[in-house]
Enzyme design. Structure first.
Site: not given
Ligand code: NAD
Length: 253
Positions: A140, A153
């Site tokens: 991130s 985080y």
């Molecule tokens: P999201 O919540 O849509 O997707 C995350 C997924 O991880 C979910 O479907 C959730 O069910 C799954 N998950 C969580 N714990 C789990 C476990 N123990 N076992 C299996 N699956 C599990 O959010 P996103 O935005 O798509 O996030 C994806 C990645 O991107 C994450 O690592 C997040 O930290 C990172 N990220 C997101 C953003 C943002 O702004 N959304 C920014 C930077 C980084």
């Protein structure tokens, strides 16, 4: 011809926003994609939304657990053969609180999903990968910068860069590339939830504050992050390993 023709890919967090957008792009580029996430019903639902259902499979797992990690890797190899692309992307945001009030158990849960799961994916995934493959780990903007109230985080996302650097050096003799994808704020439910809680904690509109800190002035669409994931998954990045690839609208500057 797609840039991932006949490649076998795993996407964890594959039922979520960035994971699903990436998996759809990978499949559109010819890949066979194993979606890994927690909820089997949600996985089933999203699998049906693909234009190429014959190239999509699902496996429900808690990615922070060793046995579940081995099981999703084995299920993929059994179905399609050895793995070319391993996208370790599942993540949790954790609490919004200063370090002095941050719950111990939330810190542990965030580290388990955001760090331990990527460690396990590398540990058990590398022996099941083809030489010349690609591992992508989602960190991130909070892996290279930090803000108050997100100690779990930010700590976890910084740790992933260390993990990636070690594994990139270890995997290089097999031409397996290992990189971090570092998105900035995305316009999706994950980030909206963080911003709502942050707005309450700091008493101002966190979304507006964040947009002011992004040179491009807006949040990303998940599809924009997916295109950076595709670059790292494909031969387009054949000489790129041990890198941190920002897709953050310039927020790291
Ligand atoms: P999201 O919540 O849509 O997707 C995350 C997924 O991880 C979910 O479907 C959730 O069910 C799954 N998950 C969580 N714990 C789990 C476990 N123990 N076992 C299996 N699956 C599990 O959010 P996103 O935005 O798509 O996030 C994806 C990645 O991107 C994450 O690592 C997040 O930290 C990172 N990220 C997101 C953003 C943002 O702004 N959304 C920014 C930077 C980084």
């Amino acid at each position: 011809m797609g840039v991932l023709d006949s490649k076998t890919c795993i996407v964890t967090g594959g039922a979520g926003s960035i994971g699903l957008a990436s998996a759809k792009l990978f499949a559109a580029e010819g890949a066979r994609v194993m979606l890994v996430d927690r909820d089997p019903a949600q996985l089933e639902k999203v699998a049906q939304s693909f234009s190429e259902p014959e190239r999509v499979a699902t496996h429900a797992a808690d990615v922070s657990q060793s046995a579940d990690t081995r099981a999703y890797l084995e299920a993929t190899v059994k179905r399609w053969g050895r793995i070319d692309v391993l996208f370790s992307n599942a993540g949790l945001s954790g609490a919004i609180a200063p370090v002095t009030e941050y719950p111990d158990e939330v810190f542990d849960a965030v580290m388990a999903v955001n760090v331990r799961a990527s460690f396990l994916a590398c540990k058990y995934g590398l022996p099941q990968m083809n030489d010349g493959g690609s591992i992508i780990i989602t960190s991130s903007i909070m892996g290279v910068k930090a803000n108050p109230n997100i100690v779990g985080y930010a700590t976890s996302k910084h740790a992933l860069i260390g993990l990636m650097r070690v594994v990139a050096k270890e995997a290089a003799p097999r031409r397996i590339r290992v990189n971090v994808l570092a998105p900035g704020p995305v316009d999706n439910a994950f980030q909206t939830d963080i911003e709502k809680r942050l707005s309450s904690a700091i008493g101002i509109d966190a979304t507006e504050m964040i947009n002011r800190n992004i040179p491009l002035g807006r949040h990303a669409k998940p599809e924009e992050i997916a295109r950076t994931a595709l670059f790292l998954a494909s031969e387009a990045s054949s000489f790129s390993t041990a890198g941190v690839y920002m897709a953050d609208g310039g927020m790291n500057a």
